[in-house]
Motif scaffolding. Structure first.
Motif, PDB file in Angstrom:
ATOM      1  N   HIS A  56       7.748  -3.402  -0.010  1.00  0.00           N
ATOM      2  CA  HIS A  56       8.108  -2.106  -0.593  1.00  0.00           C
ATOM      3  C   HIS A  56       7.068  -1.009  -0.390  1.00  0.00           C
ATOM      4  CE1 HIS A  56      11.573  -3.981  -2.440  1.00  0.00           C
ATOM      5  NE2 HIS A  56      10.804  -4.918  -2.941  1.00  0.00           N
ATOM      6  N   ALA A  57       6.006  -1.283   0.368  1.00  0.00           N
ATOM      7  CA  ALA A  57       4.982  -0.250   0.578  1.00  0.00           C
ATOM      8  C   ALA A  57       5.571   1.008   1.190  1.00  0.00           C
ATOM      9  CB  ALA A  57       3.857  -0.800   1.456  1.00  0.00           C
ATOM     10  N   GLY A  58       6.490   0.859   2.138  1.00  0.00           N
ATOM     11  CA  GLY A  58       7.123   2.025   2.743  1.00  0.00           C
ATOM     12  C   GLY A  58       7.923   2.830   1.741  1.00  0.00           C
ATOM     13  N   HIS A  59       8.640   2.147   0.845  1.00  0.00           N
ATOM     14  CA  HIS A  59       9.399   2.841  -0.202  1.00  0.00           C
ATOM     15  C   HIS A  59       8.456   3.583  -1.147  1.00  0.00           C
ATOM     16  CE1 HIS A  59      12.257  -0.747   0.539  1.00  0.00           C
ATOM     17  NE2 HIS A  59      12.682   0.287   1.233  1.00  0.00           N
ATOM     18  N   ILE A  60       7.345   2.935  -1.487  1.00  0.00           N
ATOM     19  CA  ILE A  60       6.375   3.555  -2.399  1.00  0.00           C
ATOM     20  C   ILE A  60       5.785   4.803  -1.760  1.00  0.00           C
ATOM     21  CG2 ILE A  60       4.149   3.223  -3.541  1.00  0.00           C
ATOM     22  CD1 ILE A  60       4.955   0.175  -3.681  1.00  0.00           C
ATOM     23  N   ALA A  61       5.418   4.696  -0.492  1.00  0.00           N
ATOM     24  CA  ALA A  61       4.850   5.854   0.207  1.00  0.00           C
ATOM     25  C   ALA A  61       5.849   7.003   0.274  1.00  0.00           C
ATOM     26  CB  ALA A  61       4.414   5.441   1.614  1.00  0.00           C
ATOM     27  N   ALA A  62       7.116   6.690   0.586  1.00  0.00           N
ATOM     28  CA  ALA A  62       8.138   7.727   0.708  1.00  0.00           C
ATOM     29  C   ALA A  62       8.453   8.357  -0.641  1.00  0.00           C
ATOM     30  CB  ALA A  62       9.408   7.143   1.324  1.00  0.00           C
ATOM     31  N   ALA A  63       8.497   7.534  -1.688  1.00  0.00           N
ATOM     32  CA  ALA A  63       8.864   8.042  -3.016  1.00  0.00           C
ATOM     33  C   ALA A  63       7.779   8.918  -3.619  1.00  0.00           C
ATOM     34  CB  ALA A  63       9.169   6.870  -3.954  1.00  0.00           C
ATOM     35  N   THR A  64       6.520   8.650  -3.287  1.00  0.00           N
ATOM     36  CA  THR A  64       5.420   9.384  -3.919  1.00  0.00           C
ATOM     37  C   THR A  64       4.881  10.520  -3.058  1.00  0.00           C
ATOM     38  OG1 THR A  64       3.749   7.860  -3.024  1.00  0.00           O
ATOM     39  CG2 THR A  64       4.718   7.317  -5.173  1.00  0.00           C
ATOM     40  N   GLY A  65       4.958  10.386  -1.744  1.00  0.00           N
ATOM     41  CA  GLY A  65       4.349  11.386  -0.866  1.00  0.00           C
ATOM     42  C   GLY A  65       2.873  11.559  -1.131  1.00  0.00           C
ATOM     43  N   ALA A  66       2.200  10.477  -1.529  1.00  0.00           N
ATOM     44  CA  ALA A  66       0.826  10.573  -2.020  1.00  0.00           C
ATOM     45  C   ALA A  66      -0.148  11.015  -0.937  1.00  0.00           C
ATOM     46  CB  ALA A  66       0.391   9.231  -2.598  1.00  0.00           C
ATOM     47  N   ARG A  67      -1.029  11.939  -1.305  1.00  0.00           N
ATOM     48  CA  ARG A  67      -2.159  12.345  -0.460  1.00  0.00           C
ATOM     49  C   ARG A  67      -3.446  11.676  -0.919  1.00  0.00           C
ATOM     50  NH1 ARG A  67      -2.793  14.372   3.894  1.00  0.00           N
ATOM     51  NH2 ARG A  67      -3.905  16.312   3.470  1.00  0.00           N
ATOM     52  N   THR A  68      -3.448  11.216  -2.181  1.00  0.00           N
ATOM     53  CA  THR A  68      -4.580  10.468  -2.729  1.00  0.00           C
ATOM     54  C   THR A  68      -4.060   9.175  -3.331  1.00  0.00           C
ATOM     55  OG1 THR A  68      -5.941  12.422  -3.238  1.00  0.00           O
ATOM     56  CG2 THR A  68      -6.391  10.426  -4.491  1.00  0.00           C
ATOM     57  N   LEU A  69      -4.738   8.077  -3.039  1.00  0.00           N
ATOM     58  CA  LEU A  69      -4.458   6.794  -3.677  1.00  0.00           C
ATOM     59  C   LEU A  69      -5.683   6.399  -4.493  1.00  0.00           C
ATOM     60  CD1 LEU A  69      -2.829   4.178  -4.138  1.00  0.00           C
ATOM     61  CD2 LEU A  69      -3.859   3.290  -2.022  1.00  0.00           C
ATOM     62  N   CYS A  70      -5.521   6.301  -5.813  1.00  0.00           N
ATOM     63  CA  CYS A  70      -6.568   5.821  -6.710  1.00  0.00           C
ATOM     64  C   CYS A  70      -6.239   4.388  -7.098  1.00  0.00           C
ATOM     65  CB  CYS A  70      -6.658   6.668  -7.978  1.00  0.00           C
ATOM     66  SG  CYS A  70      -6.927   8.423  -7.720  1.00  0.00           S
ATOM     67  N   GLU A  71      -7.194   3.497  -6.997  1.00  0.00           N
ATOM     68  CA  GLU A  71      -6.952   2.122  -7.424  1.00  0.00           C
ATOM     69  C   GLU A  71      -7.946   1.733  -8.500  1.00  0.00           C
ATOM     70  OE1 GLU A  71      -6.302  -2.444  -5.882  1.00  0.00           O
ATOM     71  OE2 GLU A  71      -7.281  -1.000  -4.553  1.00  0.00           O
ATOM     72  N   LEU A  72      -7.430   1.344  -9.659  1.00  0.00           N
ATOM     73  CA  LEU A  72      -8.260   0.952 -10.786  1.00  0.00           C
ATOM     74  C   LEU A  72      -8.520  -0.551 -10.710  1.00  0.00           C
ATOM     75  CD1 LEU A  72      -6.422   2.978 -13.583  1.00  0.00           C
ATOM     76  CD2 LEU A  72      -8.272   3.716 -12.056  1.00  0.00           C
ATOM     77  N   GLY A  73      -9.803  -0.937 -10.821  1.00  0.00           N
ATOM     78  CA  GLY A  73     -10.139  -2.342 -10.655  1.00  0.00           C
ATOM     79  C   GLY A  73      -9.891  -2.791  -9.237  1.00  0.00           C
ATOM     80  N   SER A  74     -10.415  -2.041  -8.280  1.00  0.00           N
ATOM     81  CA  SER A  74     -10.053  -2.218  -6.872  1.00  0.00           C
ATOM     82  C   SER A  74     -10.610  -3.481  -6.243  1.00  0.00           C
ATOM     83  CB  SER A  74     -10.533  -1.006  -6.062  1.00  0.00           C
ATOM     84  OG  SER A  74     -11.933  -0.827  -6.240  1.00  0.00           O
ATOM     85  N   GLY A  75     -11.730  -4.005  -6.772  1.00  0.00           N
ATOM     86  CA  GLY A  75     -12.348  -5.166  -6.132  1.00  0.00           C
ATOM     87  C   GLY A  75     -12.687  -4.850  -4.684  1.00  0.00           C
TER      88      GLY A  75
END
Length: 326
Positions: free
Chosen positions: A70-89
């Motif tokens: 579903h990564a493609g769906h997530i990218a299309a749905a959000t149009g994100a220019r920034t990805l923040c990851e909490l607890g990224s490891g």
């Protein structure tokens, strides 16, 4: 300008100070507890990586499969220019999202472990030379601030880490996230679901005993950082299902009556035989309850992706529109 920047919201001595506070509060409470974040020194992080490869531990591989699908769906749905990851490891699973977002401008990994951030940096700068990385070495529990980066922003909180928060902590966390979201931003949550009790408990009590080592590692951290004299062999690893709260709990159970000394805190702690020290809670979720919690925080669930066996879910969340806004 360098494509890599670090912000430190956790002072150099901040982690030890926080450990002192947590140990003092948790071990002097009526029911002894410790927060699970103290599992994760270098050894604990490696043990958790080993746990993720165990046959009993379904969450990591199930979440990875869902992200791949579903990564493609997530990218299309959000149009994100920034990805923040909490607890990224080390940002391993995040690369699935990054690969689906070729137009992404900035990646913001947030983690208390500087070594994990450094490891992720080396790989990401090699694989995505076009990507700006603004790392934050700090805690993601409220209050926290994310750097000012281009929107729309997608904040990812994966691994069902949200299940480690108690209900009140979860409400505070979601409210803090919502307070930083613009109307075009989104939140991606990885959530472990309520299912067969044995399957849930076995994920935290593997046959090889690696989770037992991981659980007892918190005692090694306290021994090293606070000069305590815990004997890990004097405790048994316990994982059980708490049906009242729909969560798996990990505990360390004292094998005998014993006394532990923690000189750095000038503290003496007595354990009765069979007494439990709770080290982690891992809540399991149901879709309707998730929708209700999000609504209270001012957010709306727009996508709910599960695997065929309904073991795990990815939830995509957006701010609830303000009907009074013009």
């Amino acid at each position: 300008m360098s494509p890599f920047h670090i912000t430190r919201t956790l002072p150099a001595a901040g982690s030890v100070t926080a450990l002192r506070i947590d140990v003092l509060d948790g071990l002097t409470s009526k029911h002894k507890t410790l927060p699970p974040k103290w599992f994760y020194d270098a050894r604990g992080s490696q043990l958790f990586e080993d746990i993720c490869e165990l046959p009993e531990y379904y969450p990591t591989r199930t979440e990875r499969a869902l992200l791949t699908s579903h990564a493609g769906h997530i990218a299309a749905a959000t149009g994100a220019r920034t990805l923040c990851e909490l607890g990224s490891g080390t940002s391993q699973k995040t690369r699935i999202l990054l690969d689906a977002m070729p137009r992404l401008h900035t990646y913001v990994p947030v983690d208390v472990s500087e070594s994990a951030i450094t490891q992720a940096r080396q790989t990401l700068l090699r694989d995505r030379a076009d990507l700006r990385i603004h790392a934050v070495i700090g805690d993601f529990t409220p209050p926290f601030d994310l750097p000012d980066t281009p929107g729309p922003r997608l904040t990812a909180f994966l691994g069902s880490t949200i299940g480690n928060l108690l209900p009140g902590e979860r409400a505070e966390f979601l409210a803090a996230i919502r307070s930083q979201m613009a109307h075009e931003d989104a939140l991606l949550l990885g959530m472990d679901l309520v299912k067969d009790e044995a399957q849930m408990v076995n994920a935290y009590s593997d046959a090889a005993g690696i989770t037992s080592e991981f659980n007892k590692n918190v005692l090694a951290v306290i021994n090293r950082e606070l000069r305590a004299d815990f004997d890990p062999d004097a405790f048994s690893h316990v994982a059980l299902w708490n049906g009242d709260y729909e969560r798996v709990e990990m505990r360390l159970r004292s094998r005998t009556a014993q006394t532990v000394r923690i000189p750095a805190l000038d503290l003496v702690v007595d354990f009765a035989e069979g007494e439990d020290l709770r080290t982690e809670t891992s809540a399991k979720f149901r879709e309707e309850a998730v929708r209700s919690e999000l609504a209270v925080a001012g957010m709306t669930l727009t996508h709910w992706w599960t695997d065929p066996h309904r073991l795990y879910a990815l939830a995509l969340v957006v701010p609830t529109p303000d009907p009074t806004a013009h």
